[in-house]
Design an enzyme around this catalytic site. Structure first.
Site, PDB file in Angstrom:
ATOM      1  CB  CYS A 187      -0.941   0.001   1.202  1.00 15.09           C
ATOM      2  SG  CYS A 187      -2.094  -1.400   1.239  1.00 15.09           S
ATOM      3  CG  HIS A 352      -4.744  20.433   4.514  1.00 18.23           C
ATOM      4  ND1 HIS A 352      -5.975  20.783   5.033  1.00 18.23           N
ATOM      5  CD2 HIS A 352      -4.289  21.534   3.831  1.00 18.23           C
ATOM      6  CE1 HIS A 352      -6.262  22.026   4.672  1.00 18.23           C
ATOM      7  NE2 HIS A 352      -5.254  22.500   3.950  1.00 18.23           N
ATOM      8  CG  HIS A 356      -2.587   3.399   3.651  1.00 15.56           C
ATOM      9  ND1 HIS A 356      -3.378   3.077   2.565  1.00 15.56           N
ATOM     10  CD2 HIS A 356      -2.313   2.221   4.284  1.00 15.56           C
ATOM     11  CE1 HIS A 356      -3.565   1.772   2.546  1.00 15.56           C
ATOM     12  NE2 HIS A 356      -2.939   1.237   3.574  1.00 15.56           N
ATOM     13  CG  HIS A 385     -18.106   6.018   5.898  1.00 16.44           C
ATOM     14  ND1 HIS A 385     -18.696   5.066   6.701  1.00 16.44           N
ATOM     15  CD2 HIS A 385     -19.132   6.726   5.361  1.00 16.44           C
ATOM     16  CE1 HIS A 385     -20.004   5.192   6.662  1.00 16.44           C
ATOM     17  NE2 HIS A 385     -20.299   6.191   5.844  1.00 16.44           N
ATOM     18  CG  ASN A 389      -6.883  -0.525   2.384  1.00 20.28           C
ATOM     19  OD1 ASN A 389      -6.304   0.167   1.559  1.00 20.28           O
ATOM     20  ND2 ASN A 389      -6.235  -1.339   3.208  1.00 20.28           N
TER      21      ASN A 389
END
Length: 464
Positions: A187, A352, A356, A385, A389
């Site tokens: 990832c 900001h 991940h 949400h 992922n």
């Protein structure tokens, strides 16, 4: 015999050499004009080339790929290969996952029984990659032949010809394009690709680079009973991102962000870290990706390692000084307990954060370790949400959320940070160079006004 090597500037000149030139009839003005030209060329070569993020797009699957929790749990219950214990385990994970009913998976994984095949995964990757690239090129009115560098990354699907070759074939890109295909990098490969693009753009000034980040669910969807391998089915969802970067100074006016720093840390030498996310086969010879209980503690260690290197690059001097003093008091004088050691305030360096979306535990750990607020983690929490992922592309969904919310202002700094198998922790720092307004290609735009939403810590999705 040891020899001392002296570095000399390309414009340095001895008195004897200068005398020789003057005696040959060359004027002093001509000599210094020549030296000035050489000096300017040298400075241009040695000066760091600025690299810009021109634009990016994220993939949004059609509604036909949407998998509500009720549909997913029904599919799990109807799978005759699973025992009741495995079914209940997945249901508990899904109930606490923070995922909504809007996430998507390939159509092949909605069939009963599941359809895992090479043709299915090819359809999946072609759909996500081609759609993302087409959107980006159309949005920026670019010809595919204008791309100088192409980097694709997909961890668990590495066909031959490669995914980068597939993109070149589809869009008829130039024969001299510099193409790279990264696989098995987990990832964290999205930021890794940014790092590679940065290095190439530094070396080939004035070039245009295209990055495509995705993951193939069909390849690693697990159909066994090992709990550590069932986690990926519960968390990973369909997604991709296409990113356009440039080292051409003329692109600055059209760019959104400037790349300031990339920090990469790898702990593959440690067996515990190396195996905490690991592709393997279970006792029944079923292939899957195992995620062990060590992953959170390993990620915490890697985060500290990454931030230790990143801190001096981005933190104000006062914040660094406070950290050094507290570190001395804690470690040397033992005034403080080890669990109360000072953590630098990274909010002094960034406006900001794009974390991940590895899962609820990852986001909560980042919130605690960096002492972030609910607003700070909102982009990543809402991304998890709404989209789940999406692996290496998740950091771009989070940045897209910030743009859709119109929060990116000129001068704002954003930290992207991701974890991946190996084990890796990579971070990228961008500075916004103009106010960013969302456009019609932003995949959040249709429903951004309803966000943020209240995400319950647990929901009941089990029938009966």
């Amino acid at each position: 015999m040891n020899q001392t090597i002296h570095r000399v500037s390309p414009i340095s000149m001895s008195i004897s050499e200068l005398t020789t030139l003057l005696s040959s009839g060359v004027s002093v003005f001509e000599i210094f004009a020549g030296l000035l030209v050489v000096h300017l060329i040298y400075q241009r070569i040695r000066t760091r080339v600025k690299v810009y993020l021109l634009d990016f797009t994220c993939y949004r699957a059609p509604d036909s790929n949407r998998v509500p929790m009720s549909t997913l749990i029904e599919t799990i219950y109807l799978d005759d290969k699973l025992d009741q214990e495995s079914i209940d385990f997945q249901a508990r994970i899904l109930e606490r996952s923070w995922l909504s009913n809007q996430t998507s998976i390939p159509r092949s994984l909605m069939e009963i029984p599941l359809k895992k095949s090479l043709s299915s995964v090819k359809i999946e990757t072609m759909t996500t990659i081609f759609t993302s690239v087409e959107d980006l090129l159309r949005k920026n009115k670019l010809s595919p032949r204008s791309i100088d560098i192409l980097i694709t990354n997909c961890s668990l699907h590495s066909p031959s010809p490669s995914l980068s070759a597939m993109v070149i074939n589809k869009f008829h890109m130039r024969s001299n394009i510099k193409s790279f295909n990264l696989s098995g990098m987990g990832c964290a490969a999205g930021i890794l690709s940014v790092n590679l693009a940065n290095d190439l753009l530094q070396a080939h000034r004035g070039s245009l680079a295209l990055i495509v980040s995705t993951e193939a669910l069909n390849t690693h969807w697990y159909i066994g009973k090992d709990r550590s391998m069932l986690l990926t089915n519960c968390l990973f969802r369909m997604g991709a991102a296409a990113v356009l970067m440039s080292s051409n100074d003329h692109d600055r006016d059209n760019a959104k962000y400037e790349l300031l720093h990339v920090v990469r840390k790898n702990k593959a030498k440690d067996d515990r870290a190396y195996r905490c996310i690991y592709q393997d086969i279970d006792s029944d010879e079923k292939q899957g990706v195992s995620i062990t209980k060590d992953v959170i503690s390993v990620a915490g260690d890697m985060l500290k390692m990454n931030l230790t290197s990143l801190g001096p690059l981005v933190l104000p001097y006062l914040e660094q000084f406070q950290y050094v003093i507290q570190h001395i008091l804690c470690k040397k004088l033992k005034i403080y307990e080890s669990n109360s050691s000072y953590t630098p305030n990274f909010k002094t360096a960034f406006e900001h954060f794009c974390i991940h979306t590895g899962g609820r535990a990852v986001i909560q750990a980042m919130e605690m370790n960096l002492k972030l607020t609910k607003v700070d983690i909102e982009p990543s929490k809402m991304t998890l949400h709404r989209f789940g992922n999406t692996s290496s592309s998740s950091i771009w969904y989070a940045l897209s959320y910030l743009e859709a919310k119109r929060r990116m202002k000129k001068g704002d700094r954003v930290l992207q940070i991701a974890f991946g198998s190996g084990f890796k922790c990579n971070s990228a720092v961008w500075r916004c160079i103009r106010k960013v307004e969302p456009n019609t290609e932003n995949k959040w735009l249709d429903f951004i006004d309803s966000y943020p939403v209240d995400v319950p810590d647990s929901t009941n999705i089990r029938p009966g």
